[in-house]
Scaffold this motif. Structure first.
Motif, PDB file in Angstrom:
ATOM      1  N   THR A  27      79.715 -42.004  53.007  1.00 23.34           N
ATOM      2  CA  THR A  27      78.852 -40.816  53.084  1.00 23.34           C
ATOM      3  C   THR A  27      78.384 -40.402  51.688  1.00 23.34           C
ATOM      4  O   THR A  27      77.190 -40.156  51.465  1.00 23.34           O
ATOM      5  CB  THR A  27      79.610 -39.636  53.747  1.00 23.34           C
ATOM      6  OG1 THR A  27      79.985 -40.022  55.068  1.00 23.34           O
ATOM      7  CG2 THR A  27      78.737 -38.393  53.806  1.00 23.34           C
ATOM      8  N   ALA A  31      71.578 -36.441  44.057  1.00 20.66           N
ATOM      9  CA  ALA A  31      71.258 -35.515  45.147  1.00 20.66           C
ATOM     10  C   ALA A  31      71.211 -34.067  44.651  1.00 20.66           C
ATOM     11  O   ALA A  31      70.605 -33.208  45.300  1.00 20.66           O
ATOM     12  CB  ALA A  31      72.292 -35.641  46.268  1.00 20.66           C
ATOM     13  N   LYS A  71      74.419 -40.899  50.280  1.00 22.16           N
ATOM     14  CA  LYS A  71      73.680 -39.702  49.847  1.00 22.16           C
ATOM     15  C   LYS A  71      73.199 -39.873  48.409  1.00 22.16           C
ATOM     16  O   LYS A  71      72.049 -39.563  48.067  1.00 22.16           O
ATOM     17  CB  LYS A  71      74.596 -38.467  49.961  1.00 22.16           C
ATOM     18  CG  LYS A  71      73.936 -37.151  49.589  1.00 22.16           C
ATOM     19  CD  LYS A  71      74.929 -36.003  49.744  1.00 22.16           C
ATOM     20  CE  LYS A  71      74.295 -34.682  49.307  1.00 22.16           C
ATOM     21  NZ  LYS A  71      75.281 -33.566  49.352  1.00 22.16           N
TER      22      LYS A  71
END
Length: 203
Positions: free
Chosen positions: A174, A12, A178
Motif C-alpha cells: 500500500t 504523495a 501510493k
C-alpha cells in the motif's frame, strides 16, 4: 523509527497545487536516492551520484533565486534566456533518473514473480538507455545484474530501521504503490511541461 518508506518525505505529500513545490520535491527525491542504499548494491553508486548531483543543481538555483523558484515550473521558466541553464538541465536529468527508478519498481509490483534485475533492466531500456553512450550503458548493465534478490529487498523495505516489528507485506504494498503513483504523476507532468515549453532544447 519506521520502515524506510515511512521515514522519508513521500512524493504523495509533495504539494502540486499551482505547480510542484520545489523544496518538497527535492526532499522527496533525496528519499528516493536513499532507496538505493536499501538495494544495497555498490553498482548503483553511479545512479545515486547522478541523482544527488542533479538535486544539488536544482537546489543551488533555488538558493540563488528563491522568490523565482518556489515551484519547479517557475524555476525552469525563470532560468530561460540565461547562458547555461544549469538547473533546467539538472532537473531534466533528475526527472529521467526518477522515471527509471519509478518504472523499475512499478515493473516489480506488476510482476510479482519477476526478479529485480529483470524489472530494472526493462525500465532502463525504456527510459535512460537512449540517452547514454556506450560506456555508461556498460556501467548500467553491470548495475542491473547486481540487483539484490526480490525477497531480500522487500524484506529490507518492510523492516523497522531500529529493530522493531516490521510492517506486513500488504502494508508495504500500500505504501509503495501510493509513493510510486505520486512519483509517476509528478514526473509525467514535468516531462510534459518540458516538451510543451521546449525547455529541453540544446541539451
Amino acid at each position: 523509527m519506521a520502515p524506510y518508506l515511512r521515514s522519508i518525505k513521500s512524493f504523495a505529500d509533495v504539494n502540486t497545487e499551482g505547480g510542484v513545490d520545489t523544496l518538497q520535491f527535492l526532499e522527496a527525491s533525496k528519499g528516493l536516492v536513499g532507496l538505493f542504499d536499501v538495494l544495497g548494491s555498490a553498482a548503483f553508486t553511479v545512479v545515486q551520484s547522478d541523482l544527488t548531483g542533479n538535486i544539488a543543481k536544482v537546489k543551488a538555483r533555488y538558493d540563488a533565486a528563491p522568490e523565482k523558484s518556489r515551484t519547479l515550473e517557475s524555476l525552469v521558466q525563470n532560468e530561460q534566456g540565461e547562458k547555461k541553464r544549469t538547473a533546467t538541465e539538472g532537473l531534466m536529468w533528475l526527472l529521467r533518473g526518477l522515471s527509471f527508478t519509478c518504472k523499475a519498481l512499478q515493473n516489480a509490483q506488476a510482476n510479482k514473480s519477476e526478479e529485480l534485475s529483470v524489472a530494472f533492466t526493462k525500465s532502463y531500456e525504456g527510459t535512460l538507455k537512449k540517452h547514454h553512450n556506450f560506456v555508461v550503458k556498460g556501467i548500467f548493465a553491470v548495475a542491473m545484474k547486481a540487483c539484490p534478490y526480490r525477497a531480500d529487498f522487500f524484506t529490507k523495505l518492510r523492516a523497522d530501521q531500529e529493530g522493531g516489528e516490521p510492517v506486513t507485506q500488504e502494508e508495504l504494498e500500500t505504501d509503495l504503490n501510493k509513493w510510486l503513483a505520486a512519483l509517476s504523476a509528478i514526473v509525467q507532468h514535468m516531462q510534459d511541461f518540458y516538451v510543451e515549453g521546449n525547455y529541453d532544447k540544446g541539451f
